[in-house]
Write an enzyme that holds these catalytic residues in place. Structure first.
Site, PDB file in Angstrom:
ATOM      1  CG  ASN A   9      92.392 127.051  64.657  1.00  0.00           C
ATOM      2  OD1 ASN A   9      91.584 127.517  65.460  1.00  0.00           O
ATOM      3  ND2 ASN A   9      92.279 125.823  64.163  1.00  0.00           N
ATOM      4  CE  LYS A  11      94.069 123.403  66.550  1.00  0.00           C
ATOM      5  NZ  LYS A  11      94.325 122.043  66.148  1.00  0.00           N
ATOM      6  CG  HIS A  95      90.181 122.973  61.635  1.00  0.00           C
ATOM      7  ND1 HIS A  95      90.340 121.830  62.381  1.00  0.00           N
ATOM      8  CD2 HIS A  95      91.381 123.609  61.653  1.00  0.00           C
ATOM      9  CE1 HIS A  95      91.586 121.782  62.834  1.00  0.00           C
ATOM     10  NE2 HIS A  95      92.235 122.845  62.406  1.00  0.00           N
ATOM     11  CD  GLU A  97      91.157 120.358  65.741  1.00  0.00           C
ATOM     12  OE1 GLU A  97      90.687 121.425  66.185  1.00  0.00           O
ATOM     13  OE2 GLU A  97      92.374 120.100  65.732  1.00  0.00           O
ATOM     14  CD  GLU A 167      94.951 123.285  58.971  1.00  0.00           C
ATOM     15  OE1 GLU A 167      95.773 123.990  59.557  1.00  0.00           O
ATOM     16  OE2 GLU A 167      93.882 122.926  59.487  1.00  0.00           O
ATOM     17  N   GLY A 173      98.524 118.958  65.200  1.00  0.00           N
ATOM     18  CA  GLY A 173      98.672 118.756  66.642  1.00  0.00           C
ATOM     19  C   GLY A 173      99.461 117.511  67.012  1.00  0.00           C
ATOM     20  CB  SER A 212     103.144 119.888  63.564  1.00  0.00           C
ATOM     21  OG  SER A 212     102.195 119.098  64.270  1.00  0.00           O
TER      22      SER A 212
HETATM   23  C1  PEP Z   1      95.356 123.557  63.011  1.00  0.00           C
HETATM   24  O1  PEP Z   1      94.622 123.067  63.859  1.00  0.00           O
HETATM   25  O2  PEP Z   1      94.874 124.242  62.097  1.00  0.00           O
HETATM   26  C2  PEP Z   1      96.789 123.307  63.126  1.00  0.00           C
HETATM   27  C3  PEP Z   1      97.537 123.509  62.087  1.00  0.00           C
HETATM   28  O3  PEP Z   1      97.228 122.863  64.354  1.00  0.00           O
HETATM   29  P1  PEP Z   1      98.765 122.600  64.776  1.00  0.00           P
HETATM   30  O4  PEP Z   1      99.583 123.748  64.263  1.00  0.00           O
HETATM   31  O5  PEP Z   1      98.734 122.545  66.276  1.00  0.00           O
HETATM   32  O6  PEP Z   1      99.158 121.306  64.158  1.00  0.00           O
END
Ligand code: PEP
Length: 253
Positions: A9, A11, A95, A97, A167, A173, A212
């Site tokens: 992803n 973003k 997601h 966000e 998630e 992040g 992460s």
């Molecule tokens: C995400 O935004 O789906 C995600 C898993 O981000 P990150 O790997 O940066 O934590």
């Protein structure tokens, strides 16, 4: 046996130059991770470039979001048919966000899942709890609510057309990954809840972990029985790191 999927992803990151460089790096490593399905979800504007550079390779691509409407006067929105027009296989829905920054609620996420599925896209449905929800001990209740919203609209069988990504919001992040045990516990809960409705759907469903994930924690995460790959944010922007995660998934089979 479920084939693992690792989806990047990106973003709101990238430029034509950085996309070219990133995809060249990913392409160079695809043959070495053949047991893992690989996908990238760029910002909409770069989807045609990704299509041009990944066509004919083993990698797939998808959108990060889509409209719940099919076409018409919806300024700024992108329809499922447009994603298909540019060769997308996947689309991320729900997601965290989108849920927290853009107010997408469970009903809208369910509608987006339905529109994506009806169009022939594979939705990657994101679910996950915030830190305060985890601390209050309501992780399972939150995930159940998010899943049930889609099942209520679509029926359990529809889940087979997509993928689920667990998630934890507190791990996205932040550099704080769920431990493999914490992630497995929630993945098993998700599979169990679906199995209570349809064992076949539950057994075939890929449940990705996101939050992460990096090459060095991916091996232990992928070793867990209910973790079938990853949805990757930050590490998906660096070809070596993304491929390192794909390698962990490839080797987990
Ligand atoms: C995400 O935004 O789906 C995600 C898993 O981000 P990150 O790997 O940066 O934590």
């Amino acid at each position: 046996m479920r084939q693992p999927l690792v989806a990047g992803n990106w973003k709101m990151n990238g430029s034509t130059a950085s996309v070219r460089e990133l995809l060249a790096g990913v392409n160079a490593g695809l043959a070495g991770v053949a047991k893992c399905e690989v996908a990238v979800c760029p910002p909409y504007l770069y989807i045609p470039q990704v299509q041009a550079e990944l066509s004919g390779t083993a990698a797939a691509w998808g959108g990060q979001n889509l409209s719940n409407q099919l076409s018409g006067a919806f300024t700024g929105e992108i329809a499922a048919s447009m994603l298909l027009d540019f060769g997308c296989t996947y689309v991320i829905v729900g997601h965290s966000e989108r849920r927290t920054l853009y107010g997408e609620d469970d009903a809208l996420v369910a509608a987006k899942f339905a529109v994506a599925r009806a169009a022939g896209l594979k939705p990657i449905l994101c679910v996950g709890e915030t830190l305060s929800e985890r601390e209050q001990g309501v992780t399972e209740a939150v995930i159940a609510r998010q899943l049930d919203a889609v099942i209520a609209v679509e029926g359990v069988a529809a889940l087979a057309a997509g993928v689920i990504a667990y998630e934890p919001v507190w791990a996205i992040g932040t550099g704080k990954t769920a431990t493999p045990e914490q992630a497995q516990e929630v993945h098993a809960f998700i599979r169990g809840r679906i199995a209570a409705l349809d064992v076949g759907v539950a057994e075939g469903l890929r449940i990705l972990y996101g939050g992460s994930m990096k090459p060095d924690n991916a091996v232990q995460l992928m070793a867990k029985p209910d973790i079938d790959g990853g949805l990757i944010g930050g590490a998906a922007l660096v070809a070596k790191d993304f491929l390192g995660i794909c390698q962990a998934a490839h080797a987990s089979l």
